[in-house]
Write a protein that holds these residues in place. Structure first.
Motif, PDB file in Angstrom:
ATOM      1  N   TYR A  46      10.778  29.896  -9.742  1.00 54.47           N
ATOM      2  CA  TYR A  46       9.712  30.347  -8.833  1.00 54.47           C
ATOM      3  C   TYR A  46       8.343  29.878  -9.340  1.00 54.47           C
ATOM      4  O   TYR A  46       7.479  29.450  -8.563  1.00 54.47           O
ATOM      5  CB  TYR A  46       9.757  31.875  -8.700  1.00 54.47           C
ATOM      6  N   PRO A  88      -5.025  32.896  -7.353  1.00 51.40           N
ATOM      7  CA  PRO A  88      -4.122  33.989  -6.997  1.00 51.40           C
ATOM      8  C   PRO A  88      -2.664  33.526  -7.052  1.00 51.40           C
ATOM      9  O   PRO A  88      -2.318  32.472  -6.522  1.00 51.40           O
ATOM     10  CB  PRO A  88      -4.522  34.293  -5.543  1.00 51.40           C
ATOM     11  N   THR A  89      -1.835  34.303  -7.729  1.00 50.08           N
ATOM     12  CA  THR A  89      -0.397  33.996  -7.737  1.00 50.08           C
ATOM     13  C   THR A  89       0.375  35.288  -7.515  1.00 50.08           C
ATOM     14  O   THR A  89      -0.012  36.344  -8.029  1.00 50.08           O
ATOM     15  CB  THR A  89       0.039  33.355  -9.071  1.00 50.08           C
ATOM     16  N   SER A  96      -3.621  38.088  -5.583  1.00 57.06           N
ATOM     17  CA  SER A  96      -2.807  37.708  -4.421  1.00 57.06           C
ATOM     18  C   SER A  96      -2.462  38.907  -3.539  1.00 57.06           C
ATOM     19  O   SER A  96      -2.290  40.025  -4.015  1.00 57.06           O
ATOM     20  CB  SER A  96      -1.509  37.068  -4.922  1.00 57.06           C
ATOM     21  N   GLN A 141      -7.168  37.609  -2.328  1.00 56.82           N
ATOM     22  CA  GLN A 141      -6.585  36.512  -1.533  1.00 56.82           C
ATOM     23  C   GLN A 141      -5.759  37.120  -0.405  1.00 56.82           C
ATOM     24  O   GLN A 141      -4.910  37.977  -0.656  1.00 56.82           O
ATOM     25  CB  GLN A 141      -5.711  35.620  -2.425  1.00 56.82           C
ATOM     26  N   TYR A 155      -3.064  36.769   2.686  1.00 53.03           N
ATOM     27  CA  TYR A 155      -2.085  36.192   3.617  1.00 53.03           C
ATOM     28  C   TYR A 155      -2.122  37.137   4.810  1.00 53.03           C
ATOM     29  O   TYR A 155      -1.634  38.271   4.721  1.00 53.03           O
ATOM     30  CB  TYR A 155      -0.679  36.206   3.016  1.00 53.03           C
ATOM     31  N   THR A 190      -5.792  32.302   2.618  1.00 52.30           N
ATOM     32  CA  THR A 190      -4.963  31.124   2.340  1.00 52.30           C
ATOM     33  C   THR A 190      -4.385  30.618   3.659  1.00 52.30           C
ATOM     34  O   THR A 190      -3.710  31.362   4.373  1.00 52.30           O
ATOM     35  CB  THR A 190      -3.851  31.478   1.340  1.00 52.30           C
ATOM     36  N   HIS A 199      -1.975  24.190  -2.927  1.00 55.60           N
ATOM     37  CA  HIS A 199      -1.093  25.279  -3.357  1.00 55.60           C
ATOM     38  C   HIS A 199      -0.250  24.842  -4.565  1.00 55.60           C
ATOM     39  O   HIS A 199       0.889  25.253  -4.736  1.00 55.60           O
ATOM     40  CB  HIS A 199      -0.180  25.680  -2.196  1.00 55.60           C
ATOM     41  N   GLY A 200      -0.828  23.949  -5.381  1.00 49.38           N
ATOM     42  CA  GLY A 200      -0.077  23.451  -6.529  1.00 49.38           C
ATOM     43  C   GLY A 200       1.187  22.710  -6.109  1.00 49.38           C
ATOM     44  O   GLY A 200       2.211  22.777  -6.793  1.00 49.38           O
ATOM     45  N   GLY A 216      -3.139  21.398 -10.357  1.00 55.65           N
ATOM     46  CA  GLY A 216      -2.880  20.399 -11.393  1.00 55.65           C
ATOM     47  C   GLY A 216      -3.875  20.360 -12.536  1.00 55.65           C
ATOM     48  O   GLY A 216      -3.754  19.517 -13.427  1.00 55.65           O
ATOM     49  N   ARG A 234      -5.282  21.004 -15.954  1.00 54.89           N
ATOM     50  CA  ARG A 234      -4.666  21.419 -17.216  1.00 54.89           C
ATOM     51  C   ARG A 234      -5.542  21.143 -18.438  1.00 54.89           C
ATOM     52  O   ARG A 234      -5.253  21.627 -19.525  1.00 54.89           O
ATOM     53  CB  ARG A 234      -3.328  20.668 -17.435  1.00 54.89           C
ATOM     54  N   GLY A 267      -3.693  27.740 -11.916  1.00 56.72           N
ATOM     55  CA  GLY A 267      -2.502  28.494 -11.494  1.00 56.72           C
ATOM     56  C   GLY A 267      -1.460  28.591 -12.598  1.00 56.72           C
ATOM     57  O   GLY A 267      -1.544  29.437 -13.487  1.00 56.72           O
ATOM     58  N   ARG A 268      -0.514  27.674 -12.582  1.00 56.45           N
ATOM     59  CA  ARG A 268       0.642  27.782 -13.474  1.00 56.45           C
ATOM     60  C   ARG A 268       0.313  27.999 -14.959  1.00 56.45           C
ATOM     61  O   ARG A 268       1.013  28.790 -15.610  1.00 56.45           O
ATOM     62  CB  ARG A 268       1.551  26.564 -13.304  1.00 56.45           C
ATOM     63  N   PRO A 269      -0.692  27.310 -15.521  1.00 58.81           N
ATOM     64  CA  PRO A 269      -0.874  27.472 -16.967  1.00 58.81           C
ATOM     65  C   PRO A 269      -1.005  28.929 -17.426  1.00 58.81           C
ATOM     66  O   PRO A 269      -0.443  29.322 -18.440  1.00 58.81           O
ATOM     67  CB  PRO A 269      -2.159  26.668 -17.248  1.00 58.81           C
ATOM     68  N   LEU A 329       0.245  31.452 -15.983  1.00 57.45           N
ATOM     69  CA  LEU A 329       1.563  32.091 -15.827  1.00 57.45           C
ATOM     70  C   LEU A 329       2.505  31.671 -16.950  1.00 57.45           C
ATOM     71  O   LEU A 329       3.364  32.449 -17.376  1.00 57.45           O
ATOM     72  CB  LEU A 329       2.160  31.747 -14.456  1.00 57.45           C
TER      73      LEU A 329
HETATM   74  C1  LIG Z   1       4.143  31.164  -8.969  1.00 58.38           C
HETATM   75  C2  LIG Z   1       3.003  30.887  -8.038  1.00 58.38           C
HETATM   76  C3  LIG Z   1       2.667  31.825  -7.080  1.00 58.38           C
HETATM   77  C4  LIG Z   1       1.594  31.583  -6.211  1.00 58.38           C
HETATM   78  N1  LIG Z   1       1.247  32.556  -5.312  1.00 58.38           N
HETATM   79  C5  LIG Z   1       0.174  32.353  -4.503  1.00 58.38           C
HETATM   80  C6  LIG Z   1      -0.262  33.378  -3.630  1.00 58.38           C
HETATM   81  O1  LIG Z   1       0.307  34.465  -3.574  1.00 58.38           O
HETATM   82  N2  LIG Z   1      -1.339  33.129  -2.834  1.00 58.38           N
HETATM   83  C7  LIG Z   1      -1.999  31.922  -2.871  1.00 58.38           C
HETATM   84  O2  LIG Z   1      -2.976  31.731  -2.131  1.00 58.38           O
HETATM   85  N3  LIG Z   1      -1.615  30.940  -3.711  1.00 58.38           N
HETATM   86  C8  LIG Z   1      -0.555  31.130  -4.539  1.00 58.38           C
HETATM   87  N4  LIG Z   1      -0.188  30.148  -5.408  1.00 58.38           N
HETATM   88  C9  LIG Z   1      -1.001  28.915  -5.498  1.00 58.38           C
HETATM   89  C10 LIG Z   1      -2.139  29.086  -6.501  1.00 58.38           C
HETATM   90  O3  LIG Z   1      -3.118  29.964  -6.029  1.00 58.38           O
HETATM   91  C11 LIG Z   1      -2.824  27.745  -6.797  1.00 58.38           C
HETATM   92  O4  LIG Z   1      -3.253  27.166  -5.590  1.00 58.38           O
HETATM   93  C12 LIG Z   1      -1.931  26.758  -7.524  1.00 58.38           C
HETATM   94  O5  LIG Z   1      -1.084  27.416  -8.444  1.00 58.38           O
HETATM   95  C13 LIG Z   1      -2.788  25.739  -8.261  1.00 58.38           C
HETATM   96  O6  LIG Z   1      -2.005  24.743  -8.808  1.00 58.38           O
HETATM   97  P1  LIG Z   1      -1.516  24.732 -10.335  1.00 58.38           P
HETATM   98  O7  LIG Z   1      -0.416  25.736 -10.436  1.00 58.38           O
HETATM   99  O8  LIG Z   1      -1.033  23.331 -10.507  1.00 58.38           O
HETATM  100  O9  LIG Z   1      -2.696  25.066 -11.220  1.00 58.38           O
HETATM  101  C14 LIG Z   1       0.884  30.359  -6.291  1.00 58.38           C
HETATM  102  C15 LIG Z   1       1.230  29.428  -7.261  1.00 58.38           C
HETATM  103  C16 LIG Z   1       2.260  29.683  -8.127  1.00 58.38           C
HETATM  104  C17 LIG Z   1       2.593  28.657  -9.185  1.00 58.38           C
END
Ligand SMILES: Cc1cc2nc3c(=O)[nH]c(=O)nc-3n(C[C@H](O)[C@H](O)[C@H](O)COP(=O)(O)O)c2cc1C
Length: 409
Positions: free
Chosen positions: A74, A127-128, A156, A177, A179, A205, A306-307, A339, A341, A360-362, A364
């Motif tokens: 995920y 937001p994640t 999120s 954020q 939805y 979003t 959205h990554g 992206g 990093r 985002g991911r970093p 997490l």
């Molecule tokens: C596990 C995960 C969950 C995410 N959940 C949301 C979310 O709930 N709402 C949202 O707007 N973006 C969400 N995103 C996107 C992030 O806000 C962000 O745009 C993205 O992670 C940036 O890219 P990066 O992971 O390469 O840094 C999520 C991304 C990940 C990796």
């Protein structure tokens, strides 16, 4: 004025470049089997504490080791072939830095001011959803880490912690954020709740429309023999949101998913007329939409794909950024994510004209690997790299990062 003119000229040049126009990259056709394409190679030598990390990449394999394959899937997954996921990293190589020398950089000021508030750096927590899938402390751990480093955090809609609890842990307002779902009254209720809790900005979003084809996630779920997904998430929306406090007490009749296929500019206008917070749109990737956003009274834009998790469009956000900056021409702030990093990645976007960069991911990876301490260290490494990059660029403050410091490779 001269600076603005030169910024505009450079951005126009970048936006008109054939690379931006979409010359296909080799990487878009070749799929790498390893999701950790940027991680350290020595998987046998994982860091055992956050302080051992040399860069944010050190956390990803630890998170992979500690999390169930389904939860790691995920975190890591992109959409379809993940061309966009890879492009987000590779896009940075298309831009090079032009440092200036003989500037006093013995003091570096990374302070970022936005909508009347000030943060210690322009590094923002994107937001994640479902952070408790990565650590029991979930978004609370992230908020405490954000507090330690004085970062702006966006929470999120599908967080596993409420906006009220996250604001308390952060000790300062968070952005919410949204939805909006396909039911106006449900999206509005969540926006109003966030406003009441003290969120000064709502980030809508707008890039989740179709059911995502997160193939990597599906493969990792299949390979997760121990997964007992049904114990936390069953089928359907009601089960999906049962651990998402922002849906508590809402009448979900007519709601089909947290995303919304019926979202239009009308929604933006209605929201603008109804809430008193700032409104930003996250997921804008075309100059036409950037202009429409301004016409609809939007206060800011987050350039994001959205990554690589929404449509697999193949275009990195660092490639998109100049186009949006030209269209907006300084009228509203532009943030960017996907992206990022390294400190040098962040510097490239800021020099082009972005106000801030979201991560985002970093964080997490840090959360999955070591909880709050891991998130703190990830953010600290990014701050440290940004600080060093600003010194190397001859830019003592954010305003000293200018477009002439970026060249097309
Ligand atoms: C596990 C995960 C969950 C995410 N959940 C949301 C979310 O709930 N709402 C949202 O707007 N973006 C969400 N995103 C996107 C992030 O806000 C962000 O745009 C993205 O992670 C940036 O890219 P990066 O992971 O390469 O840094 C999520 C991304 C990940 C990796």
């Amino acid at each position: 004025m001269r600076l603005n003119a030169s910024r505009r000229r450079l951005l126009r040049y970048l936006a008109a470049s054939p690379i931006v126009a979409g010359v296909p990259v080799l990487a878009q056709t070749s799929r790498l089997p390893d999701p950790m394409i940027w991680a350290p190679r020595e998987l046998g030598e994982l860091i055992e504490s956050p302080s051992r990390a040399l860069s944010v990449f050190d956390f990803e394999p630890v998170a992979r080791q500690k999390l169930s394959p389904a939860h790691f899937g995920y975190l890591a997954t992109g959409n379809d072939d993940e061309a966009t996921l890879r492009a987000n990293r590779e896009g940075f190589a298309a831009f090079q830095l032009r440092p200036r020398r003989l500037v006093d950089v013995s003091r570096i000021d990374m302070k970022m001011e936005l909508f009347g508030a000030t943060w210690d750096s322009p590094i923002v927590i994107a937001p994640t959803g479902s952070n408790k899938a990565f650590h029991a402390d979930g978004e609370i751990a992230v908020a405490k880490a954000a507090r330690a480093g004085r970062h702006l955090q966006m929470l999120s809609t599908v967080a596993t912690t409420s906006i009220e609890d996250a604001i308390e842990a952060r000790g300062a307002p968070l952005w919410f954020q949204l939805y909006p779902t396909n039911e106006w009254r449900v999206g509005l209720a969540m926006a109003k709740r966030a406003e009441k809790a003290g969120a000064p900005a709502i980030v809508v979003t707008v890039d989740v429309l179709a059911a995502q084809n997160w193939e990597m996630l599906q493969r990792m779920i299949r390979g997760d023999k121990a997964a007992n997904c049904g114990s936390c998430h069953g089928m359907g929306l009601r089960s999906f949101v049962q651990r998402k406090p922002h849906f508590d007490g809402l009448d979900l009749a007519g709601v089909s998913s947290s995303g919304a296929t019926n979202l239009t500019w009308d929604f933006v206008k209605r929201l603008r007329d109804t809430v008193g917070t700032k409104i930003l749109l996250k997921g804008i990737l075309a100059r036409e939409d950037a202009k429409l956003a301004i016409e609809h009274g939007v206060d800011g834009i987050i350039v994001s794909n959205h990554g690589g998790r929404s449509e697999d469009n193949g275009r990195s956000t660092i490639d998109v950024l100049p186009e949006i900056l030209v269209a907006v021409d300084g009228r509203i702030p532009i943030l960017v994510d996907s992206g990022f990093r390294r400190g040098t990645d962040i510097v490239k976007a800021l020099a082009m004209g972005a106000k801030a960069v979201c991560i985002g991911r970093p964080y997490l990876w840090g959360l999955g690997a070591f909880g709050q301490e891991g998130v703190e260290r990830v953010l600290q490494l990014l701050r440290r790299e940004l600080f060093a990059a600003m010194q190397q660029m001859g830019a003592p403050s954010l305003k000293d990062l200018v477009p002439a410091m970026v060249a097309r490779a």
